[in-house]
Design a protein around this motif. Structure first.
Motif, short mmCIF file in Angstrom:
data_model
loop_
_atom_site.label_atom_id
_atom_site.label_comp_id
_atom_site.label_asym_id
_atom_site.label_seq_id
_atom_site.Cartn_x
_atom_site.Cartn_y
_atom_site.Cartn_z
N LYS A 56 0.86 -1.19 0.00
CA LYS A 56 0.00 0.00 0.00
C LYS A 56 0.89 1.23 0.00
O LYS A 56 1.96 1.25 0.60
CB LYS A 56 -0.90 -0.01 1.22
CG LYS A 56 -1.95 -1.10 1.19
CD LYS A 56 -2.76 -1.08 2.47
CE LYS A 56 -3.78 -2.18 2.49
NZ LYS A 56 -4.52 -2.19 3.76
N ASP A 110 -6.14 2.47 1.87
CA ASP A 110 -7.43 1.82 2.11
C ASP A 110 -7.62 0.56 1.27
O ASP A 110 -8.66 -0.09 1.33
CB ASP A 110 -8.59 2.80 1.90
CG ASP A 110 -8.75 3.26 0.46
OD1 ASP A 110 -8.05 2.75 -0.45
OD2 ASP A 110 -9.57 4.17 0.22
N GLY A 111 -6.61 0.20 0.45
CA GLY A 111 -6.67 -1.03 -0.35
C GLY A 111 -7.21 -0.85 -1.74
O GLY A 111 -7.24 -1.81 -2.52
N ASN A 112 -7.65 0.34 -2.10
CA ASN A 112 -8.17 0.60 -3.44
C ASN A 112 -7.02 1.05 -4.35
O ASN A 112 -6.13 1.78 -3.91
CB ASN A 112 -9.25 1.68 -3.38
CG ASN A 112 -10.25 1.59 -4.51
OD1 ASN A 112 -10.27 0.63 -5.27
ND2 ASN A 112 -11.10 2.59 -4.61
N TRP A 129 -11.71 -1.15 -2.13
CA TRP A 129 -11.68 -0.36 -0.91
C TRP A 129 -11.90 -1.26 0.30
O TRP A 129 -12.84 -2.06 0.33
CB TRP A 129 -12.77 0.71 -1.02
CG TRP A 129 -12.86 1.67 0.09
CD1 TRP A 129 -11.94 2.60 0.43
CD2 TRP A 129 -13.95 1.83 0.99
NE1 TRP A 129 -12.37 3.34 1.50
CE2 TRP A 129 -13.61 2.88 1.87
CE3 TRP A 129 -15.17 1.19 1.15
CZ2 TRP A 129 -14.45 3.31 2.89
CZ3 TRP A 129 -16.00 1.62 2.15
CH2 TRP A 129 -15.65 2.66 3.01
N HIS A 130 -11.02 -1.19 1.27
CA HIS A 130 -11.04 -1.99 2.51
C HIS A 130 -10.91 -3.50 2.25
O HIS A 130 -11.23 -4.29 3.14
CB HIS A 130 -12.27 -1.70 3.36
CG HIS A 130 -12.23 -0.35 3.99
ND1 HIS A 130 -11.26 0.05 4.87
CD2 HIS A 130 -13.05 0.72 3.82
CE1 HIS A 130 -11.47 1.29 5.23
NE2 HIS A 130 -12.55 1.74 4.61
N LYS A 131 -10.46 -3.88 1.05
CA LYS A 131 -10.25 -5.30 0.75
C LYS A 131 -8.80 -5.58 0.34
O LYS A 131 -8.24 -6.60 0.70
CB LYS A 131 -11.19 -5.78 -0.36
CG LYS A 131 -12.66 -5.76 0.03
CD LYS A 131 -13.52 -6.31 -1.08
CE LYS A 131 -14.00 -5.17 -1.95
NZ LYS A 131 -14.92 -5.58 -3.00
N GLU A 133 -4.89 -5.76 0.05
CA GLU A 133 -3.76 -5.75 0.99
C GLU A 133 -2.42 -5.59 0.27
O GLU A 133 -1.51 -4.95 0.76
CB GLU A 133 -3.76 -7.04 1.81
CG GLU A 133 -2.82 -7.02 2.98
CD GLU A 133 -3.15 -5.95 4.01
OE1 GLU A 133 -2.19 -5.41 4.61
OE2 GLU A 133 -4.34 -5.62 4.23
N ASP A 147 -6.22 -9.93 -0.80
CA ASP A 147 -6.63 -9.47 0.52
C ASP A 147 -5.67 -10.02 1.58
O ASP A 147 -4.67 -10.67 1.26
CB ASP A 147 -8.09 -9.85 0.81
CG ASP A 147 -8.34 -11.35 0.94
OD1 ASP A 147 -7.37 -12.15 1.03
OD2 ASP A 147 -9.52 -11.74 0.97
#
Length: 160
Positions: A56, A110-112, A129-131, A133, A147
């Motif tokens: 990220k 945020d994972g996006n 988003w939020h998934k 990693e 993820d």
């Protein structure tokens, strides 16, 4: 020892070998045949993949790229604003509606994974988003976001 004697000795051995002869201490010009086995084939094929994993916060802008470990797969933000994946030097995927607006692609905290224009407005996103990693540019020609459980949540679906 005289330098000329050494050169003459090397030349004499080389001449004997070329003529098909042998010389004490000289190596034969042709190697003995090696036995070809199926195990050797499997050993040569078992080269490990070198997929490139990006954390990220990874960011690329125009004229920059993310490349797989073996160099076969390249994800590039082009000078013209297009966001393109190349496999073996050929385009195999592009972000929908990116051209000609793309400026920088960011794998966000945020994972996006988002492509932005020069004004900071999103042009394309992976919807992870939020998934997401980690972002992986794989040797097989695929780009995948995994993820935390190492399960794919987005991919270009361009792998072998």
């Amino acid at each position: 020892m005289d330098k000329n004697f050494g050169r003459l000795a090397v030349a004499a051995v080389a001449a004997m070998l070329l003529a098909g002869g042998t010389a004490a201490g000289a190596t034969a010009a042709t190697a003995a045949p090696t036995q070809h086995t199926q195990a050797a084939d499997l050993e040569n094929e078992a080269t490990p993949l070198a997929d490139a994993s990006f954390p990220k916060g990874t960011k690329i802008c125009k004229n920059q790229a993310l490349t797989s470990g073996n160099g076969r797969t390249v994800l590039r933000v082009q000078e013209d604003g297009n966001f393109v994946l190349y496999k073996d030097g050929r385009p195999v995927w592009q972000a929908k509606d990116a051209w000609p607006k793309g400026n920088c692609a960011v794998f966000q905290e945020d994972g996006n994974f988002v492509l932005y224009d020069a004004n900071g407005r999103p042009v394309w996103h992976s919807n992870t988003w939020h998934k997401g990693e980690r972002l992986v540019v794989q040797d097989d020609g695929n780009v995948v976001i995994y993820d935390a459980n190492n399960q794919p949540v987005w991919a270009t679906n361009t792998g072998d």
